[in-house]
Motif scaffolding. Structure first.
Motif, PDB file in Angstrom:
ATOM      1  N   LYS A   2       0.853  -1.183   0.000  1.00  0.00           N
ATOM      2  CA  LYS A   2       0.000   0.000   0.000  1.00  0.00           C
ATOM      3  C   LYS A   2       0.891   1.235   0.000  1.00  0.00           C
ATOM      4  N   VAL A   3       0.703   2.081  -1.019  1.00  0.00           N
ATOM      5  CA  VAL A   3       1.557   3.255  -1.209  1.00  0.00           C
ATOM      6  C   VAL A   3       0.716   4.518  -1.114  1.00  0.00           C
ATOM      7  N   LEU A   4       1.108   5.427  -0.222  1.00  0.00           N
ATOM      8  CA  LEU A   4       0.477   6.739  -0.126  1.00  0.00           C
ATOM      9  C   LEU A   4       1.261   7.719  -0.974  1.00  0.00           C
ATOM     10  N   ILE A   5       0.568   8.415  -1.878  1.00  0.00           N
ATOM     11  CA  ILE A   5       1.210   9.428  -2.714  1.00  0.00           C
ATOM     12  C   ILE A   5       0.548  10.764  -2.418  1.00  0.00           C
ATOM     13  N   THR A   6       1.320  11.708  -1.883  1.00  0.00           N
ATOM     14  CA  THR A   6       0.809  13.049  -1.624  1.00  0.00           C
ATOM     15  C   THR A   6       1.035  13.903  -2.870  1.00  0.00           C
ATOM     16  N   GLY A   7       0.158  14.879  -3.076  1.00  0.00           N
ATOM     17  CA  GLY A   7       0.267  15.694  -4.289  1.00  0.00           C
ATOM     18  C   GLY A   7      -0.025  14.880  -5.533  1.00  0.00           C
ATOM     19  N   HIS A  25       0.475  -2.357  -7.127  1.00  0.00           N
ATOM     20  CA  HIS A  25       0.397  -1.879  -5.754  1.00  0.00           C
ATOM     21  C   HIS A  25      -0.934  -1.161  -5.505  1.00  0.00           C
ATOM     22  N   GLU A  26      -1.362  -1.134  -4.270  1.00  0.00           N
ATOM     23  CA  GLU A  26      -2.535  -0.369  -3.871  1.00  0.00           C
ATOM     24  C   GLU A  26      -2.102   1.068  -3.647  1.00  0.00           C
ATOM     25  N   VAL A  27      -2.784   1.997  -4.299  1.00  0.00           N
ATOM     26  CA  VAL A  27      -2.387   3.401  -4.232  1.00  0.00           C
ATOM     27  C   VAL A  27      -3.424   4.205  -3.468  1.00  0.00           C
ATOM     28  N   ILE A  28      -2.971   4.893  -2.418  1.00  0.00           N
ATOM     29  CA  ILE A  28      -3.781   5.872  -1.692  1.00  0.00           C
ATOM     30  C   ILE A  28      -3.294   7.248  -2.146  1.00  0.00           C
ATOM     31  N   ALA A  29      -4.181   8.024  -2.739  1.00  0.00           N
ATOM     32  CA  ALA A  29      -3.773   9.289  -3.355  1.00  0.00           C
ATOM     33  C   ALA A  29      -4.467  10.462  -2.670  1.00  0.00           C
ATOM     34  N   ILE A  30      -3.688  11.494  -2.334  1.00  0.00           N
ATOM     35  CA  ILE A  30      -4.267  12.699  -1.735  1.00  0.00           C
ATOM     36  C   ILE A  30      -3.708  13.937  -2.415  1.00  0.00           C
ATOM     37  N   ASP A  31      -4.470  15.019  -2.326  1.00  0.00           N
ATOM     38  CA  ASP A  31      -4.037  16.321  -2.850  1.00  0.00           C
ATOM     39  C   ASP A  31      -4.909  17.384  -2.200  1.00  0.00           C
ATOM     40  N   ASN A  32      -4.367  18.571  -1.969  1.00  0.00           N
ATOM     41  CA  ASN A  32      -5.200  19.635  -1.394  1.00  0.00           C
ATOM     42  C   ASN A  32      -5.838  20.510  -2.468  1.00  0.00           C
ATOM     43  N   GLU A  43      -8.136  18.649 -11.264  1.00  0.00           N
ATOM     44  CA  GLU A  43      -9.331  17.812 -11.293  1.00  0.00           C
ATOM     45  C   GLU A  43      -9.340  16.926 -12.534  1.00  0.00           C
ATOM     46  N   ARG A  44      -8.805  17.430 -13.627  1.00  0.00           N
ATOM     47  CA  ARG A  44      -8.669  16.620 -14.834  1.00  0.00           C
ATOM     48  C   ARG A  44      -7.735  15.436 -14.574  1.00  0.00           C
ATOM     49  N   ASN A  45      -6.594  15.703 -13.922  1.00  0.00           N
ATOM     50  CA  ASN A  45      -5.668  14.623 -13.580  1.00  0.00           C
ATOM     51  C   ASN A  45      -6.321  13.610 -12.649  1.00  0.00           C
ATOM     52  N   ALA A  46      -7.068  14.123 -11.651  1.00  0.00           N
ATOM     53  CA  ALA A  46      -7.747  13.236 -10.703  1.00  0.00           C
ATOM     54  C   ALA A  46      -8.767  12.359 -11.417  1.00  0.00           C
ATOM     55  N   SER A  47      -9.456  12.933 -12.395  1.00  0.00           N
ATOM     56  CA  SER A  47     -10.421  12.159 -13.171  1.00  0.00           C
ATOM     57  C   SER A  47      -9.730  11.063 -13.968  1.00  0.00           C
ATOM     58  N   THR A  48      -8.573  11.397 -14.537  1.00  0.00           N
ATOM     59  CA  THR A  48      -7.797  10.391 -15.276  1.00  0.00           C
ATOM     60  C   THR A  48      -7.386   9.254 -14.355  1.00  0.00           C
ATOM     61  N   LEU A  49      -6.942   9.596 -13.141  1.00  0.00           N
ATOM     62  CA  LEU A  49      -6.552   8.566 -12.176  1.00  0.00           C
ATOM     63  C   LEU A  49      -7.758   7.729 -11.752  1.00  0.00           C
ATOM     64  N   SER A  50      -8.903   8.384 -11.593  1.00  0.00           N
ATOM     65  CA  SER A  50     -10.107   7.661 -11.189  1.00  0.00           C
ATOM     66  C   SER A  50     -10.470   6.577 -12.192  1.00  0.00           C
ATOM     67  N   LYS A  51     -10.297   6.882 -13.457  1.00  0.00           N
ATOM     68  CA  LYS A  51     -10.583   5.890 -14.502  1.00  0.00           C
ATOM     69  C   LYS A  51      -9.625   4.710 -14.438  1.00  0.00           C
ATOM     70  N   ARG A  52      -8.487   4.917 -13.773  1.00  0.00           N
ATOM     71  CA  ARG A  52      -7.502   3.852 -13.595  1.00  0.00           C
ATOM     72  C   ARG A  52      -7.683   3.136 -12.259  1.00  0.00           C
ATOM     73  N   ILE A  54      -7.844   4.773  -9.221  1.00  0.00           N
ATOM     74  CA  ILE A  54      -7.155   5.508  -8.153  1.00  0.00           C
ATOM     75  C   ILE A  54      -7.995   6.737  -7.816  1.00  0.00           C
ATOM     76  N   GLU A  55      -8.560   6.755  -6.627  1.00  0.00           N
ATOM     77  CA  GLU A  55      -9.368   7.887  -6.203  1.00  0.00           C
ATOM     78  C   GLU A  55      -8.502   8.874  -5.417  1.00  0.00           C
ATOM     79  N   VAL A  56      -8.507  10.127  -5.824  1.00  0.00           N
ATOM     80  CA  VAL A  56      -7.724  11.157  -5.146  1.00  0.00           C
ATOM     81  C   VAL A  56      -8.595  11.841  -4.100  1.00  0.00           C
ATOM     82  N   SER A  57      -8.212  11.710  -2.838  1.00  0.00           N
ATOM     83  CA  SER A  57      -8.943  12.346  -1.743  1.00  0.00           C
ATOM     84  C   SER A  57      -8.436  13.764  -1.523  1.00  0.00           C
ATOM     85  N   ARG A  58      -9.369  14.664  -1.210  1.00  0.00           N
ATOM     86  CA  ARG A  58      -8.997  16.050  -0.944  1.00  0.00           C
ATOM     87  C   ARG A  58      -8.570  16.168   0.520  1.00  0.00           C
ATOM     88  N   LEU A  59      -7.313  16.455   0.745  1.00  0.00           N
ATOM     89  CA  LEU A  59      -6.776  16.513   2.111  1.00  0.00           C
ATOM     90  C   LEU A  59      -5.591  17.464   2.133  1.00  0.00           C
TER      91      LEU A  59
END
Length: 313
Positions: A2-7, A25-32, A43-52, A54-59
């Motif tokens: 499980k990998v946390l990626i900030t930004g 790997h399991e990816v935990i993704a965050i961005d402020n 948000e465009r990048n987050a949408s691209t990741l979501s289709k893969r 990977i959900e980007v949480s706002r934090l």
């Protein structure tokens, strides 16, 4: 793992998140989702990741609770920061986003029995106006960005020195490619060329030398730390290409690929801007088998194709 990626909604962070996912790997993704540049692009990048998947949480690492976020991660790749050299950003913004946010993340990790491996993402701006040095030479940052990124890096390495975690730091050199920030050289240049607009060129910057490094070559270096955690613990690595090009050469390559001359307007220089970056990657070659291969022509063609598909279709 499980990998946390900030930004993770940013330029390099989003590419890195995809690579870890592709590796299984399991990816935990965050961005402020900072408004330093157009939030819609993140948000465009987050949408691209979501289709893969990977959900980007706002934090926001500066303010939000972090204990649950880090509790069962095996690795953290820390991109989140106030980027770039900008006269519109205050020192407090650089300090809180780069130093305080990193310290809060480290503080959340400290009490864990099983601590994640920490990969800090740093920058060649740490070296100062002439980023040509090896990792063991004294840095001479000349911008608030470089100063605060050095501070963040040393926080992570201090934790490693004290045995509070295992981790390392990688200093990136002049990264470009698809999803590059809109304030960066090639996105601005390509946009000006394709839209027949004037490109603002900082006075004297056409003579600057850069190790322009394609984003996938950077991600190669980051993921090469996997299974080498012990030998990398407490270390710093330069990641970039050894090939140097002037900004003028980069502009000429874009003009060649677009088949047109881009109109330019000279603007005042940026304080603290680097005159030269040249990545010394002997250490990364030796310990990480790092070997960047993408030429400037190849990388810029991919970035042009991305820009056309993303913004002109």
């Amino acid at each position: 793992m499980k990998v946390l990626i900030t930004g993770a909604a940013g330029f390099i962070g989003s590419h890195t998140a995809e690579r870890f996912k592709d590796m299984g790997h399991e990816v935990i993704a965050i961005d402020n989702f900072s408004d330093y540049y157009d939030v819609q692009l993140k948000e465009r990048n987050a949408s691209t990741l979501s289709k893969r998947g990977i959900e980007v949480s706002r934090l926001d690492l500066r303010y939000d609770p972090l204990d649950q976020l880090v509790s069962d991660c095996h690795m953290i790749v820390h991109f989140a920061a106030q980027p770039g050299i900008s006269a519109s950003c205050t020192f407090e913004q650089y300090l809180t986003n780069n130093v305080i946010a990193t310290q809060r993340l480290l503080t959340a990790i400290e009490p864990l029995q099983d601590k994640p491996y920490f990969i800090n993402i740093a920058t060649s701006s740490i070296y100062g106006l002439h980023a040509t040095m090896t990792e063991d030479q004294a840095p001479l940052p000349a911008s608030w960005y470089g100063v605060t990124k050095l501070g963040a890096e040393q926080l992570v390495l201090a934790y490693s020195r004290r045995g509070l975690l295992r981790g390392c730091s990688v200093r990136l050199y002049s990264v470009y490619g698809p999803r590059e920030r809109p304030d960066k050289l090639y996105t601005r240049l390509i946009a000006a060329g394709l839209k027949d607009e004037v490109f603002p060129l900082y006075e004297g910057s056409e003579k600057h030398l850069r190790s322009f490094t394609y984003v996938s070559d950077i991600v190669d270096g980051i993921v090469s730390i996997i299974d080498r955690e012990e030998i990398c613990n407490g270390e710093i690595f330069n990641l970039g290409t050894e090939e140097e090009n002037t900004t003028a050469t980069g502009i000429a390559v874009v003009e060649e690929l677009l088949g047109k001359t881009i109109r330019k307007e000279i603007t005042p220089p940026r304080p603290g801007d680097q005159a030269r970056t040249c990545a010394n990657i002997d250490k990364a070659r030796r310990l990480l088998d790092y070997d960047p291969k993408t030429t400037l022509h190849q990388g810029l063609q991919k970035q042009i194709d991305w820009y056309r598909e993303s913004f002109l279709n």
